[in-house]
Design a protein around this motif. Structure first.
Motif, PDB file in Angstrom:
ATOM      1  N   ALA B  99       0.836  -1.209   0.000  1.00  0.00           N
ATOM      2  CA  ALA B  99       0.000   0.000   0.000  1.00  0.00           C
ATOM      3  C   ALA B  99       0.869   1.258   0.000  1.00  0.00           C
ATOM      4  O   ALA B  99       0.593   2.220  -0.726  1.00  0.00           O
ATOM      5  N   ILE B 102       2.484   1.669  -3.517  1.00  0.00           N
ATOM      6  CA  ILE B 102       1.534   2.166  -4.533  1.00  0.00           C
ATOM      7  C   ILE B 102       1.170   3.630  -4.265  1.00  0.00           C
ATOM      8  O   ILE B 102       1.133   4.446  -5.181  1.00  0.00           O
ATOM      9  N   THR B 103       0.933   3.956  -2.991  1.00  0.00           N
ATOM     10  CA  THR B 103       0.575   5.341  -2.642  1.00  0.00           C
ATOM     11  C   THR B 103       1.728   6.293  -2.968  1.00  0.00           C
ATOM     12  O   THR B 103       1.512   7.361  -3.544  1.00  0.00           O
ATOM     13  N   THR B 106       1.944   6.785  -6.629  1.00  0.00           N
ATOM     14  CA  THR B 106       0.898   7.709  -7.094  1.00  0.00           C
ATOM     15  C   THR B 106       1.292   9.158  -6.824  1.00  0.00           C
ATOM     16  O   THR B 106       1.219  10.007  -7.715  1.00  0.00           O
ATOM     17  N   PHE B 107       1.734   9.429  -5.596  1.00  0.00           N
ATOM     18  CA  PHE B 107       2.115  10.803  -5.244  1.00  0.00           C
ATOM     19  C   PHE B 107       3.333  11.267  -6.056  1.00  0.00           C
ATOM     20  O   PHE B 107       3.424  12.431  -6.434  1.00  0.00           O
TER      21      PHE B 107
END
Lengths: 214, 196
Positions: B99, B102-103, B106-107
Motif C-alpha cells: 500500500a 503504490i501510494t 501515485t504521489f
C-alpha cells in the motif's frame, strides 16, 4: 467507506476497471455532455466532494461524514451523479490518497454507480407512497447498498487471492468479518444520510428552484 | 513558421511524455499487485525516495499518513484478531508495504506530471477535470473558512458541523457552486467555446 490501496487483488480490480470504464462511456454518451453543462457538473462534483468532508458528531464522541451521493442523484439524475462522483473519487485517489488507485474501480462501482442508482430508483419506487419516506429511503439505500457491495468484495479477497499455504495476500478477513463489521454500522449511518438527504434535497429544491427548473 | 512547428512538435512530445508516464504507472501498479515479496516492495519504496530527491520526505510523510489513516484500522484489527486466533501476521507487513509503495508511486507521479495533460485525448474530459479540480479546491477552501468561523465563535466546536449549521452551510455551498458555474459558463462563452 472508500477502500484504500493494497486491499484488492488484480483479479478483482482489473475486471472491475473494464466494467467501470464501460459504464462511464455509457454515462458520457447518455448525459450528452455539451461544454455548457461542464461548469454545472464540475460544481456538483465539488459539492459531492465537500459533502464527504462535512463531519457530523454522533453521541459517544464519534463522527461520521456524509456522502452526498443521493443528493446529487435526486437533484439531477443518476447518470450525472455517477459521472460526477466517479470524477471526485478519481481526484481523491490520485491527489489525496483518499481511496486507493487499485481500489478505484470498486469504489466507483459501489459508491458512484450503485449509490446513485439505488438512491434514484429507491426514491421513485416509494414516492407514490410518501415523498418524505422516499427521500429518507433514498439516502439510506445510497449508503447501505454500496457498503454491502464493498463488504462482499473485501470478504472474498482471501478466497480469490491467497498463497499456496492458504494465507491471504490481500485483504485478510473473510465475509464472516466484513459483512457484519461494514454493513451493520452503515445500516445506522444510512438513517443519518437519509435525514440529511431529505433535508438537503427539500431545502435546495425550495431555495434554488430556478436552478432545477432550468 | 519554423518556431511555430517547433513549438507544436515540442508540445506534442510533452503530451506524449505525460501519457506515457501515466500508462507506465498503471502497468507498474498492476505489477506491484502481482508481486508478493516484502523485499521488492521495500526496494520500490527506496527507489521512489531516491527519484523524489528534494521532495522525498514530504511525499513519504504524505504517503505514510495516508497509510496510517486508511490502512491502520485493518492492521490494528488484524493484530487484535491474531491475539485470539492463530493467523499469519507477516501478511500485514506485505499488505502495508504494498500500500505504501503504490501510494508513494501515485504521489510521485502526480508530483512529476501534469495529470490534466493525460486526459487531453478527450477535450471534454480534460476541461471537465480542470473545472472540477478548481471547483473542488475552491469548495474545500470555503468549507475550511466556514469551519474556522465556527471554531472562532465556539471553542467546543472543533471540526464538526451541527444540525443547525447544516442549512446555512448547504445554502452557501450551493449558491457558491451556482455562482461559479455561471461565471465559468460566461468565461467559456466569451472565449468562443460555447456557441449560442
Amino acid at each position: 467507506m472508500h477502500i484504500p490501496d493494497g486491499f484488492i487483488s488484480p483479479q478483482t480490480y482489473l475486471p472491475a476497471a473494464v466494467v467501470g470504464a464501460g459504464l462511464l462511456a455509457v454515462a458520457y454518451k447518455k448525459v450528452d455532455l455539451d461544454i455548457e453543462k461542464i461548469p454545472m457538473l464540475s460544481g456538483l462534483s465539488a459539492i459531492a466532494f465537500v459533502m464527504m468532508l462535512i463531519i457530523i458528531p454522533l453521541p459517544g464522541g464519534t463522527t461520521v461524514h456524509l456522502s452526498g451521493i443521493a443528493i446529487v442523484a435526486l437533484l439531477f439524475n443518476p447518470w450525472i451523479a455517477f459521472m460526477s462522483i466517479s470524477l471526485v473519487l478519481l481526484i481523491q485517489a490520485l491527489m489525496f490518497g483518499d481511496g486507493g488507485v487499485t481500489a478505484y474501480p470498486i469504489n466507483m462501482l459501489s459508491l458512484a454507480f450503485l449509490g446513485s442508482f439505488s438512491a434514484y430508483y429507491g426514491y421513485h419506487i416509494f414516492k407514490q407512497v410518501s415523498k418524505k419516506f422516499a427521500l429518507l429511503f433514498a439516502g439510506w439505500i445510497s449508503i447501505v447498498l454500496p457498503s454491502l457491495f464493498i463488504a462482499t468484495v473485501l470478504g472474498v479477497q482471501p478466497i480469490i487471492a491467497s498463497a499456496d499455504d492458504g494465507s491471504p495476500l490481500f485483504f485478510p478477513f473473510g465475509l464472516n468479518v466484513t459483512l457484519p463489521s461494514i454493513v451493520i454500522p452503515h445500516l445506522l449511518l444510512g438513517l443519518l444520510e437519509g435525514v440529511v438527504a431529505y433535508g438537503a434535497v427539500h431545502f435546495l429544491r425550495l431555495r434554488f428552484k430556478k436552478a432545477f427548473d432550468a | 513558421m519554423g518556431p511555430f512547428i517547433f513549438c507544436v512538435l515540442g508540445l506534442k512530445r510533452l503530451l506524449m511524455r505525460e501519457k506515457r508516464w501515466f500508462m507506465l504507472y498503471l502497468v507498474f501498479v498492476v505489477v506491484l499487485g502481482m508481486i508478493h515479496s516484502i523485499w521488492l516492495m521495500l526496494g520500490v519504496i527506496i527507489l521512489l525516495s531516491v527519484i523524489n530527491k528534494n521532495v522525498k520526505w514530504r511525499l513519504l510523510k504524505k504517503a505514510f499518513l495516508t497509510l496510517l489513516v486508511f490502512n491502520g484500522t485493518v492492521t490494528l484489527s488484524y493484530l487484535l484478531y491474531a491475539l485470539f486466533v492463530p493467523v499469519d501476521t507477516s501478511i500485514l507487513l506485505l499488505l502495508n508495504l504494498r500500500a505504501l509503495a503504490i501510494t508513494l508511486l501515485t504521489f510521485t507521479l502526480m508530483h512529476h506530471i501534469n495529470f490534466h495533460k493525460v486526459l487531453e485525448f478527450s477535450h471534454k474530459g480534460s476541461v471537465l477535470y480542470a473545472f472540477t479540480y478548481s471547483q473542488m479546491m475552491l469548495s474545500k477552501k470555503m468549507l475550511q473558512a466556514y469551519y474556522s468561523a465556527l471554531i472562532s465563535r465556539s471553542a467546543s466546536m472543533k471540526r464538526c458541523i451541527r444540525k443547525e449549521h447544516l442549512k446555512p452551510l448547504l445554502e452557501t455551498l450551493f449558491a457558491t457552486m451556482l455562482h461559479q458555474s455561471k461565471e465559468q459558463s460566461l468565461g467559456l462563452r466569451s472565449r468562443g467555446l460555447i456557441n449560442d
